[in-house]
Design a protein around this motif. Sequence first.
Motif, mmCIF file in Angstrom:
data_model
loop_
_atom_site.group_PDB
_atom_site.id
_atom_site.type_symbol
_atom_site.label_atom_id
_atom_site.label_comp_id
_atom_site.label_asym_id
_atom_site.label_seq_id
_atom_site.Cartn_x
_atom_site.Cartn_y
_atom_site.Cartn_z
ATOM 1 N N GLN A 122 0.588 -0.891 0.520
ATOM 2 C CA GLN A 122 -0.223 -0.223 -0.108
ATOM 3 C C GLN A 122 0.854 1.283 -0.145
ATOM 4 O O GLN A 122 0.583 2.121 -0.727
ATOM 5 C CB GLN A 122 -1.077 -0.153 1.014
ATOM 6 C CG GLN A 122 -1.896 1.183 1.090
ATOM 7 C CD GLN A 122 -2.635 1.126 0.072
ATOM 8 O OE1 GLN A 122 -3.640 0.115 -0.409
ATOM 9 N NE2 GLN A 122 -3.323 2.583 -0.155
ATOM 10 N N ASP A 127 -1.986 1.779 -3.261
ATOM 11 C CA ASP A 127 -2.792 1.278 -4.250
ATOM 12 C C ASP A 127 -3.010 -0.111 -3.977
ATOM 13 O O ASP A 127 -2.554 -0.734 -5.210
ATOM 14 C CB ASP A 127 -4.165 1.299 -5.409
ATOM 15 C CG ASP A 127 -5.557 0.622 -5.658
ATOM 16 O OD1 ASP A 127 -5.855 0.023 -5.350
ATOM 17 O OD2 ASP A 127 -5.293 1.708 -7.540
ATOM 18 N N GLY A 130 -4.786 -2.415 -6.140
ATOM 19 C CA GLY A 130 -5.290 -2.565 -7.758
ATOM 20 C C GLY A 130 -3.522 -2.785 -8.472
ATOM 21 O O GLY A 130 -3.419 -3.777 -9.106
ATOM 22 N N ASP A 165 -1.879 0.345 -15.599
ATOM 23 C CA ASP A 165 -2.322 -0.120 -14.615
ATOM 24 C C ASP A 165 -0.802 -0.614 -14.298
ATOM 25 O O ASP A 165 -0.349 0.212 -13.136
ATOM 26 C CB ASP A 165 -3.792 -0.061 -13.629
ATOM 27 C CG ASP A 165 -5.178 -0.027 -14.312
ATOM 28 O OD1 ASP A 165 -5.443 1.143 -14.639
ATOM 29 O OD2 ASP A 165 -5.472 -0.708 -13.551
ATOM 30 N N LEU A 169 0.709 2.192 -11.113
ATOM 31 C CA LEU A 169 1.426 1.319 -9.936
ATOM 32 C C LEU A 169 2.963 1.463 -9.825
ATOM 33 O O LEU A 169 3.065 1.684 -8.784
ATOM 34 C CB LEU A 169 0.191 0.645 -10.102
ATOM 35 C CG LEU A 169 -1.021 1.074 -9.440
ATOM 36 C CD1 LEU A 169 -1.799 -0.192 -9.864
ATOM 37 C CD2 LEU A 169 -1.018 1.301 -8.398
#
Length: 195
Positions: A122, A127, A130, A165, A169
């Motif tokens: 996290q 996320d 995600g 994504d 990330l």
Amino acid sequence: MPVIKELPGPRTLRRSCRAGRLPTAIALTCLLLTGCAVAGAGPTGDDPDELIKAAAQRLTDACLIRQGLVPPRDGRGRQPGTDDSRVSAALFGSGPAELSVALPTGYVVRAHTDGCLAAAQQRLYGDQPGWFRASVVVNNLRPEASHTHRDLAEVRARHRAEIADWQRLRAHALTEATTVLKNPPPPPPKGNPPA
């Protein structure tokens, strides 16, 4: 319809990861659920993967130490008086896994949103749910192509959103990892740890 298989638990995955006995389709699970890839030495050079792994290790170690636990390492004995299940629960989370991704290969990959590893993810990725979804899909594109008898390029095209994504990330994680590694680790707590 394929039968969805349950993956082995964290203890089995840790042993399999160390022994190099995991099928390709669940190798990511070793990284996500057991922290196997973060158990190595510090970062080497400017390799982004090594920087992220080293930051994740620092974060998970600090989390365990705050709980009065010794971070597990290969070749190191157990912490005297500590139940392995307590260390495992603190590191990987406990209870039913909150995150789940069913892969076209028939595997279901699960992860917790609690525990030191989830907290590190996290912090790094911003996320954790995600990141879990994107990384499970992206790291299993080749097994999906093989299982579905499709060209890898076709499978990648089908998963453009997950790949985007994953890239976003991961870039966030690299920035955060650099920050984590620039700051000295917190000192261990003083006094006797809670029982």
